[in-house]
Design a protein around this motif. Structure first.
Motif, PDB file in Angstrom:
ATOM      1  N   UNK A  33      -8.696   3.099  -5.738  1.00  0.00           N
ATOM      2  CA  UNK A  33      -9.730   2.276  -5.113  1.00  0.00           C
ATOM      3  C   UNK A  33      -9.157   1.502  -3.927  1.00  0.00           C
ATOM      4  N   UNK A  34      -7.968   0.928  -4.099  1.00  0.00           N
ATOM      5  CA  UNK A  34      -7.361   0.111  -3.046  1.00  0.00           C
ATOM      6  C   UNK A  34      -6.985   0.959  -1.829  1.00  0.00           C
ATOM      7  N   UNK A  35      -6.416   2.127  -2.068  1.00  0.00           N
ATOM      8  CA  UNK A  35      -6.011   2.997  -0.962  1.00  0.00           C
ATOM      9  C   UNK A  35      -7.241   3.524  -0.232  1.00  0.00           C
ATOM     10  N   UNK A  36      -8.271   3.905  -0.980  1.00  0.00           N
ATOM     11  CA  UNK A  36      -9.507   4.389  -0.365  1.00  0.00           C
ATOM     12  C   UNK A  36     -10.130   3.314   0.502  1.00  0.00           C
ATOM     13  N   UNK A  37     -10.185   2.088  -0.021  1.00  0.00           N
ATOM     14  CA  UNK A  37     -10.779   0.987   0.738  1.00  0.00           C
ATOM     15  C   UNK A  37      -9.958   0.679   1.983  1.00  0.00           C
ATOM     16  N   UNK A  38      -8.635   0.693   1.878  1.00  0.00           N
ATOM     17  CA  UNK A  38      -7.776   0.428   3.034  1.00  0.00           C
ATOM     18  C   UNK A  38      -7.985   1.480   4.124  1.00  0.00           C
ATOM     19  N   UNK A  39      -8.048   2.755   3.711  1.00  0.00           N
ATOM     20  CA  UNK A  39      -8.276   3.833   4.682  1.00  0.00           C
ATOM     21  C   UNK A  39      -9.635   3.684   5.347  1.00  0.00           C
ATOM     22  N   UNK A  40     -10.620   3.283   4.552  1.00  0.00           N
ATOM     23  CA  UNK A  40     -11.975   3.103   5.072  1.00  0.00           C
ATOM     24  C   UNK A  40     -12.003   1.988   6.122  1.00  0.00           C
ATOM     25  N   UNK A  41     -11.311   0.902   5.856  1.00  0.00           N
ATOM     26  CA  UNK A  41     -11.263  -0.216   6.802  1.00  0.00           C
ATOM     27  C   UNK A  41     -10.607   0.212   8.110  1.00  0.00           C
ATOM     28  N   UNK A  42      -9.485   0.904   8.006  1.00  0.00           N
ATOM     29  CA  UNK A  42      -8.769   1.359   9.208  1.00  0.00           C
ATOM     30  C   UNK A  42      -9.641   2.284  10.029  1.00  0.00           C
ATOM     31  N   UNK A  43     -10.319   3.236   9.360  1.00  0.00           N
ATOM     32  CA  UNK A  43     -11.180   4.180  10.070  1.00  0.00           C
ATOM     33  C   UNK A  43     -12.309   3.456  10.779  1.00  0.00           C
ATOM     34  N   UNK A  44     -12.951   2.514  10.083  1.00  0.00           N
ATOM     35  CA  UNK A  44     -14.087   1.809  10.675  1.00  0.00           C
ATOM     36  C   UNK A  44     -13.673   0.957  11.872  1.00  0.00           C
ATOM     37  N   UNK A  45     -12.493   0.344  11.802  1.00  0.00           N
ATOM     38  CA  UNK A  45     -12.050  -0.536  12.874  1.00  0.00           C
ATOM     39  C   UNK A  45     -11.469   0.221  14.058  1.00  0.00           C
ATOM     40  N   UNK A  46     -11.036   1.450  13.849  1.00  0.00           N
ATOM     41  CA  UNK A  46     -10.416   2.207  14.939  1.00  0.00           C
ATOM     42  C   UNK A  46     -11.338   3.285  15.493  1.00  0.00           C
ATOM     43  N   UNK A  47     -12.575   3.343  14.983  1.00  0.00           N
ATOM     44  CA  UNK A  47     -13.534   4.324  15.502  1.00  0.00           C
ATOM     45  C   UNK A  47     -13.848   4.002  16.959  1.00  0.00           C
ATOM     46  N   UNK A  88       0.827  -1.212   0.000  1.00  0.00           N
ATOM     47  CA  UNK A  88       0.000   0.000   0.000  1.00  0.00           C
ATOM     48  C   UNK A  88       0.861   1.262   0.000  1.00  0.00           C
ATOM     49  N   UNK A  89       1.981   1.214   0.726  1.00  0.00           N
ATOM     50  CA  UNK A  89       2.837   2.394   0.773  1.00  0.00           C
ATOM     51  C   UNK A  89       3.389   2.723  -0.609  1.00  0.00           C
ATOM     52  N   UNK A  90       3.730   1.695  -1.368  1.00  0.00           N
ATOM     53  CA  UNK A  90       4.202   1.934  -2.738  1.00  0.00           C
ATOM     54  C   UNK A  90       3.107   2.585  -3.580  1.00  0.00           C
ATOM     55  N   UNK A  91       1.885   2.128  -3.400  1.00  0.00           N
ATOM     56  CA  UNK A  91       0.773   2.710  -4.152  1.00  0.00           C
ATOM     57  C   UNK A  91       0.562   4.173  -3.760  1.00  0.00           C
ATOM     58  N   UNK A  92       0.728   4.484  -2.487  1.00  0.00           N
ATOM     59  CA  UNK A  92       0.596   5.880  -2.055  1.00  0.00           C
ATOM     60  C   UNK A  92       1.697   6.739  -2.689  1.00  0.00           C
ATOM     61  N   UNK A  93       2.913   6.210  -2.730  1.00  0.00           N
ATOM     62  CA  UNK A  93       4.002   6.939  -3.390  1.00  0.00           C
ATOM     63  C   UNK A  93       3.668   7.166  -4.865  1.00  0.00           C
TER      64      UNK A  93
END
Length: 297
Positions: free
Chosen positions: A70-84, A3-8
């Motif tokens: 799409x992948x980065x958005x979904x990953x961020x969404x998962x992290x947000x939902x699980x850490x709320x 994911x970090x590579x995709x963000x770069x």
């Protein structure tokens, strides 16, 4: 591929320049270049060409950019939902076509946001197939779809307002001086229709329009660009009311006769586990619908 590579990679796509991207990412340019080279080696293809004016994506690069978002958005969404935690915060992802029914969702979010200001809304505009694709992939929490649409495969709520169909035309055209238009008026008229509408037999039956025999001069996914075709006098756009603000412009909306309306549904995946913000928004929308029913009673 990480994911970090995709963000770069997405940072370089956004900035169109490796030096600027490295500065924003707060890493050295050589380190960023190495990460990009590793990504290209892993995918066995060149992702962009380097030119004096910046980087230019290759065909593979365009494809990866779309999927990476799409992948980065979904990953961020998962992290947000699980850490709320107890305080409600996070993102709501809602997609829809052009319809004023979106206002009912926005109004519900506005009321919700006053109590839960840490929640943000992310709206994606697109045609029906685009919305369904992102909803099925889990990128969107909710989608807005306009009938005719088979909602049985999804959880759904019918929103309170219905949209009226008509044409967007020039005020100085003879059709623009009429109070309504019917199938006879449009039989030989140049029409601009949405990609979704052209294949809907049910809509054709309601309106009496035979698209196979009509003069279709163009199609559209979103109405704004179609309105530019109308302004140029290329045809009349078959569309929903209130999408384009015609006040003080050379354009006017003329409704169809017989009156044709379409309901809008808020849908979400049956197997989806909704985030706390998504569940809360549903509560607000349901409350609004109940208030509307009480008012109409």
């Amino acid at each position: 591929m990480e994911l970090q590579q995709l963000r770069y990679f997405l940072a370089v796509v956004e900035e169109k320049n490796i030096t600027r991207a490295a500065r924003i990412l707060r890493i050295s340019q050589p380190a960023l270049s190495r990460q990009l080279q590793r990504l290209e080696d892993e995918l066995n293809g060149v992702l962009f060409d380097r030119t004096p004016s910046g980087i230019v994506l290759t065909e593979n690069g365009y494809y990866l950019a779309e999927r990476a978002r799409e992948m980065v958005t979904l990953a961020d969404k998962i992290v947000t939902n699980l850490t709320t935690e107890e305080t409600l915060h996070g993102d709501l992802y809602i997609g829809g076509g052009e319809t004023t029914s979106m206002l009912s969702v926005i109004r519900a979010f506005h009321e919700m946001h006053q109590q839960h200001p840490e929640v943000t809304i992310r709206i994606h505009s697109g045609n029906g197939q685009d919305i369904l694709d992102k909803l099925d992939k889990g990128i969107l929490d909710f989608g807005l779809v306009i009938e005719p649409f088979d909602v049985k495969e999804y959880h759904h709520l019918q929103l309170a307002t219905a949209d009226r169909w008509g044409i967007l035309t020039r005020r100085d055209h003879p059709l623009g001086r009429q109070t309504t238009v019917d199938a006879a008026d449009l039989r030989n008229a140049p029409l601009i229709i949405s990609e979704q509408t052209k294949d809907q037999q049910q809509f054709a039956e309601k309106t009496g329009l035979d698209f196979n025999a009509s003069r279709i001069v163009g199609t559209y996914n979103l109405l704004f660009n179609a309105s530019l075709l109308v302004k140029e006098g290329l045809g009349h756009a078959l569309c929903l009311e209130h999408i384009i603000n015609t006040t003080g412009s050379e354009l006017i909306f003329v409704p169809l006769l017989p009156n044709v309306t379409s309901n809008t549904f808020l849908i979400w995946k049956k197997e989806a586990v909704l985030s706390r913000p998504a569940k809360k928004l549903l509560e607000w929308i349901n409350d609004q619908l109940q208030i509307k029913k009480g008012t109409d009673a």
